[in-house]
Design a protein around this motif. Structure first.
Motif, PDB file in Angstrom:
ATOM      1  N   LEU B 201       0.839  -1.201   0.000  1.00  0.00           N
ATOM      2  CA  LEU B 201       0.000   0.000   0.000  1.00  0.00           C
ATOM      3  C   LEU B 201       0.878   1.258   0.000  1.00  0.00           C
ATOM      4  CD1 LEU B 201      -3.253   0.613   1.923  1.00  0.00           C
ATOM      5  CD2 LEU B 201      -1.438   2.243   2.231  1.00  0.00           C
ATOM      6  N   PHE B 202       1.870   1.291   0.901  1.00  0.00           N
ATOM      7  CA  PHE B 202       2.742   2.473   0.959  1.00  0.00           C
ATOM      8  C   PHE B 202       3.524   2.639  -0.339  1.00  0.00           C
ATOM      9  CE2 PHE B 202       2.826   2.026   5.818  1.00  0.00           C
ATOM     10  CZ  PHE B 202       1.778   2.918   5.942  1.00  0.00           C
ATOM     11  N   ASP B 203       3.930   1.510  -0.908  1.00  0.00           N
ATOM     12  CA  ASP B 203       4.717   1.571  -2.127  1.00  0.00           C
ATOM     13  C   ASP B 203       3.894   2.115  -3.302  1.00  0.00           C
ATOM     14  OD1 ASP B 203       7.437   0.888  -3.007  1.00  0.00           O
ATOM     15  OD2 ASP B 203       6.348  -0.267  -4.523  1.00  0.00           O
ATOM     16  N   SER B 204       2.577   1.932  -3.224  1.00  0.00           N
ATOM     17  CA  SER B 204       1.705   2.367  -4.335  1.00  0.00           C
ATOM     18  C   SER B 204       1.139   3.757  -4.120  1.00  0.00           C
ATOM     19  CB  SER B 204       0.514   1.413  -4.470  1.00  0.00           C
ATOM     20  OG  SER B 204       0.916   0.092  -4.378  1.00  0.00           O
ATOM     21  N   LEU B 205       1.352   4.296  -2.929  1.00  0.00           N
ATOM     22  CA  LEU B 205       0.681   5.533  -2.557  1.00  0.00           C
ATOM     23  C   LEU B 205       1.470   6.772  -3.000  1.00  0.00           C
ATOM     24  CD1 LEU B 205      -1.988   5.767  -1.058  1.00  0.00           C
ATOM     25  CD2 LEU B 205      -0.717   5.977   1.087  1.00  0.00           C
ATOM     26  N   ARG B 206       0.761   7.741  -3.573  1.00  0.00           N
ATOM     27  CA  ARG B 206       1.375   9.018  -3.956  1.00  0.00           C
ATOM     28  C   ARG B 206       0.537  10.135  -3.333  1.00  0.00           C
ATOM     29  NH1 ARG B 206       4.085   5.464  -5.265  1.00  0.00           N
ATOM     30  NH2 ARG B 206       4.677   4.714  -7.333  1.00  0.00           N
ATOM     31  N   GLU B 234      -8.445  -2.034  -3.163  1.00  0.00           N
ATOM     32  CA  GLU B 234      -9.638  -2.875  -2.965  1.00  0.00           C
ATOM     33  C   GLU B 234      -9.567  -3.594  -1.616  1.00  0.00           C
ATOM     34  OE1 GLU B 234     -11.322  -3.990  -7.351  1.00  0.00           O
ATOM     35  OE2 GLU B 234      -9.759  -5.301  -6.563  1.00  0.00           O
ATOM     36  N   GLU B 235      -8.364  -4.018  -1.275  1.00  0.00           N
ATOM     37  CA  GLU B 235      -8.151  -4.691   0.016  1.00  0.00           C
ATOM     38  C   GLU B 235      -8.545  -3.762   1.165  1.00  0.00           C
ATOM     39  OE1 GLU B 235      -4.430  -7.414  -0.321  1.00  0.00           O
ATOM     40  OE2 GLU B 235      -4.022  -5.904   1.194  1.00  0.00           O
ATOM     41  N   ALA B 239     -11.446  -4.358   3.863  1.00  0.00           N
ATOM     42  CA  ALA B 239     -11.135  -4.304   5.298  1.00  0.00           C
ATOM     43  C   ALA B 239     -12.093  -3.349   6.000  1.00  0.00           C
ATOM     44  CB  ALA B 239      -9.691  -3.838   5.498  1.00  0.00           C
ATOM     45  N   TYR B 240     -12.309  -2.211   5.388  1.00  0.00           N
ATOM     46  CA  TYR B 240     -13.198  -1.210   5.993  1.00  0.00           C
ATOM     47  C   TYR B 240     -14.620  -1.769   6.154  1.00  0.00           C
ATOM     48  CZ  TYR B 240     -12.913   3.714   7.275  1.00  0.00           C
ATOM     49  OH  TYR B 240     -12.820   4.886   7.974  1.00  0.00           O
ATOM     50  N   MET B 241     -15.113  -2.356   5.041  1.00  0.00           N
ATOM     51  CA  MET B 241     -16.484  -2.863   5.078  1.00  0.00           C
ATOM     52  C   MET B 241     -16.627  -4.000   6.078  1.00  0.00           C
ATOM     53  SD  MET B 241     -17.108  -2.447   0.991  1.00  0.00           S
ATOM     54  CE  MET B 241     -18.499  -3.435   0.735  1.00  0.00           C
TER      55      MET B 241
END
Lengths: 243, 434
Positions: B201-206, B234-235, B239-241
């Protein structure tokens, strides 16, 4: 401190009290209704004092939050509002321009917000009295909630004429312009001068307070007749100049 | 502070502080303040332990985790050169980490119940405002001022989200708070699904400035996923739902909240006849003494001590509800499912309520209306649909590129009753309605 008014809702009483103590250094915090009487809480520096009790002199039925949401949807073209934020702002302006209701607003992330309006919208949607859909709009392609009256002919309580006029004017402005306009209005109602209210809004919302948005927001307030504080400031300034 | 301090955390493993680093000294000193230590005595998930016995973790552990999550995010963004235009990065970084650490200071005891009792008593001050009060208190203010970040830290709580690139770390769809509580609450409840691959997630985040209005005139900082991050986005949604449905709005947890709220409101209605409780912080607060010195003493124990007192007396409803709380004799829930069109007929619900009143059956309506809490943001589908993915240079909403969010959310009206007998009676009444 005694205030005589024909007001019949907490919001109207607060507004009447606000005008009565203008320029006195007092700040009207809120008005609360209990057993037919109104109590107005006044702030003097930081000390809260119970200022006055007085009776409402007019009969009338207050709209609850559900009736307010239905009446706002009834007042806009197509009976449709795009976005929760926009529905909140139009409801706020409906109250500010005279809708008879005791719904309260406080300053939240995107300007004045009422949990009562949010809850009422949820309930109306749950009961099928308004239709709630997700749709993508604008350059941002953001999903917005679209709220529409399910039965436009069946709205029992309508907004007063003056409020309808204000809503018609305000509905021509973008949601961000309404957000900025409602925030300026909120600060003015807190006792700030018009100029100070604009400064406070810029401070709170730096990225949205572009000069053209501020200009449009002020224009919206003027056209909707909700800039009495600016007019009062101008009168006061001209008096000072004469002295 | 020693040369190096460490705190063991089940989510982040070791959270370290070095005396040689300015920002670590500030963070360590903030942790030692009494305002911060108070968070040890407030549970992160309130009454969820009635359903998930492991969920007794505190807000203290969560805010430490949120700070560590913010550190990880800032490190990744620094590596990706996201802060090239930032003038004084060490100061901005210090203020951001302090804000992550302090963001929950203002929570009251059993947060949701406390705010519902406040609302029932006409008190409108929100926990966010108390957070600012704590930041302005002598000990916290001193630490922040000595570190040169008092005003900058306050700014995170007094201007709106999206203003600065650092603001997105503290308040956005994927902020350090949400990421930590999703991971932490999952761990402590024992829910096996709802995992998030944080490294990916961190690696994909901008962080980018994206349009936020219809005309694209106003742009604010927001997190955006690179295309490779679609799966992890999506994960996050799953997780949220999942956490929302199985933990945050569990019907048993909500039942305990209503029971305790009823007990507290009854105690507040009658405290003037009960000298034993007049001097307790909780009662003093609602009697009008709402200064920070009293608020500081309001923690979960301040409510549990009231429960024990009430259980030992003959105070009618308060005593009954206190005993039930201690022995987990919860309110009983009756769920009315929506029709295929997604609605619940108001007439039927009104008739139902009227019939319950006629037969003197006590009930509590629970229309999932807690939207002011971040944990419940999932009730607003736009929140999840508007997570942004950058595909071929264009911003796309997750809702338009993922099939996960196509269907409408299931809705339900919940009504709570004091016991099984009342619920059975209610079910019969409902079945008899047209």
């Amino acid at each position: 401190l005694k205030i005589f008014t024909a007001a019949r809702t907490c919001t109207q009483v607060r507004a009447a009290a606000f005008h009565s103590v203008a320029y006195s250094g007092l700040y009207i915090e809120r008005a609360k209704k209990l057993n037919g009487s109104f109590t107005v809480f006044v702030l003097c520096s930081t000390v809260r004092i119970k200022a006055s009790r007085y009776k409402s002199t007019m009969e009338g039925t207050e709209m609850n939050a559900e009736a307010l949401v239905l009446a706002v949807l009834d007042a806009v073209p197509g009976h449709e509002v795009r976005g929760k934020k926009r529905l909140q702002k139009l409801s706020y302006f409906a109250v500010e321009s005279g809708a008879n209701t005791d719904v309260d607003f406080f300053l939240h992330d995107f300007g004045p917000f009422s949990p009562d309006v949010a809850r009422a919208t949820d309930l109306l949607s749950l009961f099928g009295e308004i239709i709630e859909e997700d749709a993508q709009y604008g350059q941002a392609k953001k999903y917005l909630k679209v709220f529409r009256l399910a039965n436009p002919g069946a709205v029992a309580e309508r907004l007063p004429q003056q409020t309808l006029k204000s809503i018609a004017v305000l509905n021509d402005y973008s949601t961000i312009e309404l957000e900025i306009a409602s925030t300026i209005r909120f600060f003015m109602r807190e006792g700030l001068s018009a100029a100070a209210a604009v400064s406070a809004t810029k401070e709170l919302k730096p990225s949205k307070s572009e000069p053209n948005i501020i200009r449009r927001a002020e224009d919206a307030l003027a056209k909707a007749g909700l800039d009495e504080r600016r007019r009062a400031d101008q009168v006061s300034d001209s008096r000072s100049n004469r002295i | 502070m020693k040369d190096e301090e460490r705190i063991r955390c089940p989510i982040h493993d070791l959270i370290g502080f070095k005396r040689s680093r300015d920002e670590d000294v500030l963070l360590w000193n903030l942790i030692q303040t009494s305002s911060f230590q108070r968070l040890r005595r407030i549970k992160q998930l309130g009454f969820s332990e009635f359903v998930y016995p492991g969920a007794t973790h505190s807000r203290f552990s969560h805010v430490l985790g949120a700070m560590q999550m913010a550190r990880r995010m800032l490190d990744v963004f620094e590596k990706n050169q996201a802060f090239e235009d930032v003038e004084n990065l060490p100061i901005e970084r210090k203020a951001t980490l302090a804000a992550a650490l302090l963001h929950d200071l203002g929570h009251g005891p059993y947060s949701h119940v406390f705010e519902e009792v406040c609302s029932a008593r006409g008190l409108k001050k929100k926990h966010e405002e108390y957070t600012l009060d704590f930041i302005n208190s002598d000990d916290v203010q001193k630490e922040l001022t000595d570190a040169g970040v008092f005003e900058k830290t306050k700014r995170f709580f007094s201007s709106e989200p999206g203003y600065s690139v650092f603001n997105a770390v503290i308040s956005s769809q994927m902020d350090c708070d949400r990421l930590d509580f999703l991971c932490r609450d999952r761990h402590h409840t024992g829910v096996r699904s709802a995992a998030i691959d944080l490294a990916w997630l961190f690696d994909s985040l901008r962080i980018e400035k994206v349009p936020v209005d219809d005309g694209g005139q106003v742009r604010e900082y927001s997190f955006v996923f690179a295309e490779k991050g679609m799966a992890v986005a999506e994960e996050f949604v799953i997780a949220y739902m999942k956490m929302y449905h199985t933990v945050y709005f569990h019907k048993t947890t909500r039942g305990v909240q209503h029971l305790v709220k009823d007990m507290l409101v009854d105690l507040l209605d009658n405290y003037s006849d009960r000298p034993e409780i007049k001097g307790l912080p909780f009662i003093k607060f609602f009697a009008g003494d709402q200064g920070l010195d009293v608020y500081e003493k309001l923690d979960d124990n301040s409510i549990v001590s009231l429960v024990h007192l009430a259980a030992d007396k003959e105070w009618g409803l308060s005593t009954d509800l206190a005993k039930r709380f201690l022995n987990r004799k919860n309110y009983k829930c009756f769920e009315i499912q929506s029709t295929p069109t997604g609605n619940i007929p108001r007439n039927k619900l009104d008739q139902f309520r009227e019939a319950l009143r006629e037969q003197n059956v006590y009930f509590v309506d629970d229309f999932l209306s807690q939207r002011t809490y971040k944990q419940h943001a999932v009730t607003d589908s736009g929140f999840l649909k508007n997570i942004l993915i950058k595909i071929d240079g264009e911003y796309e909403s997750l809702g338009s590129v993922s099939s996960l969010l196509k269907g409408p959310a299931q809705r339900v009206a919940r009504i709570y009753f004091r016991d099984d007998e009342d619920r059975s009676k209610a079910k019969d009444i409902f079945a008899g309605l047209h």
